[in-house]
Design an enzyme around this catalytic site. Sequence first.
Site, mmCIF file in Angstrom:
data_model
loop_
_atom_site.group_PDB
_atom_site.id
_atom_site.type_symbol
_atom_site.label_atom_id
_atom_site.label_comp_id
_atom_site.label_asym_id
_atom_site.label_seq_id
_atom_site.Cartn_x
_atom_site.Cartn_y
_atom_site.Cartn_z
ATOM 1 N N TYR A 174 0.832 -1.206 0.000
ATOM 2 C CA TYR A 174 0.000 0.000 0.000
ATOM 3 C C TYR A 174 0.870 1.261 0.000
ATOM 4 O O TYR A 174 0.635 2.207 -0.758
ATOM 5 C CB TYR A 174 -0.897 -0.047 1.235
ATOM 6 C CG TYR A 174 -1.881 1.067 1.399
ATOM 7 C CD1 TYR A 174 -3.033 1.126 0.614
ATOM 8 C CD2 TYR A 174 -1.697 2.047 2.375
ATOM 9 C CE1 TYR A 174 -3.966 2.144 0.787
ATOM 10 C CE2 TYR A 174 -2.624 3.056 2.560
ATOM 11 C CZ TYR A 174 -3.753 3.102 1.762
ATOM 12 O OH TYR A 174 -4.680 4.107 1.945
ATOM 13 N N LYS A 178 1.061 4.185 -2.835
ATOM 14 C CA LYS A 178 0.666 5.559 -2.494
ATOM 15 C C LYS A 178 1.811 6.551 -2.711
ATOM 16 O O LYS A 178 1.574 7.706 -3.110
ATOM 17 C CB LYS A 178 0.174 5.610 -1.049
ATOM 18 C CG LYS A 178 -1.151 4.882 -0.819
ATOM 19 C CD LYS A 178 -2.231 5.389 -1.753
ATOM 20 C CE LYS A 178 -3.613 4.887 -1.371
ATOM 21 N NZ LYS A 178 -4.645 5.348 -2.331
#
Length: 322
Positions: A174, A178
């Site tokens: 993640y 990001k």
Amino acid sequence: MSIQSEDIAPNGVRFDGRVAIVTGAGNGLGRGYALELAARGARVVVNDLGGGRDGRGASGAAETVVAEIRDRGGEAIADGANVTDPAQVAAMVERTLGLWGRIDVLINNAGILRDKSFAKMDLEDFRSVVDVHLMGAANVTHAVWPIMRAQGYGRILMTTSTSGVYGNFGQSNYGAAKAGLVGLMNVLHLEGVRNGIHVNAVAPTAATRMTSDILDETALARLNPDFVTPAALFLVSEQAPSRTVILAGAGTYARLAIVESDGVFLPEGERTPEAVAARFAEIASLDRQHEIDAGLSHVDRILKRAAEAAGPNAGCDRGEDR
């Protein structure tokens, strides 16, 4: 540097006549964005595959949001395109153009979570998260990019995270995705601004399916996802800046900046690991910091410093070599 926002119009932030696509809009943050865009005059494509937090399964979440918008007098359609599938994304974009003739706003909000420490993570789970967050945003942005260029107008919002810019344990997939979205924003800002396309990012902290099992009830109440919506809508408005990241959550709004220290110039005979170690505190000090507007601006800065150290007769800098 970001482009500074224009003065807010007297009638406030409006989207009358604008067409917006919001991915991952069936729940949480995306739902709030879609509802508020419609309330402020936009025609909205509510995109959601309908899967669970991990991306698996399906539901009619997008249709539910569209029904809410229509019940309030707005215009919206549901679309179940998978953002990781360029063909499905292209079909969604063509459908939108066929119905409304333009696309002005894209909010890349679709995402999944498959948390685990890196040592225990299956690489397929790593790849899946990066595919949805980073490649999904790239796919949809790539599909609308020529439309916005031809219009001479576009507003694109990436969804980054403190997991990407600061790190959180168990979120290597993640966080990597990001952080990648910030890099994508930086480059697309440079490539799009001359065509009236502004590209920004929001870093939300909100009570959603992503955070429901890691925060207590008091924190979740303070992190109402609706509190993020003002930042997101500002960043896709006509008055929006470009190349700006706003952190939003619990009523606090802040701008994220990437800076570099002034640094230390080492003469040729002193460019050793030992010299770097000896002067590391000075190298790392942010007492004098620089916010750089492009990668080549950093190159210019360090070459200028090298030229100044070498003296006036030492040769050309990068600008003279080009």
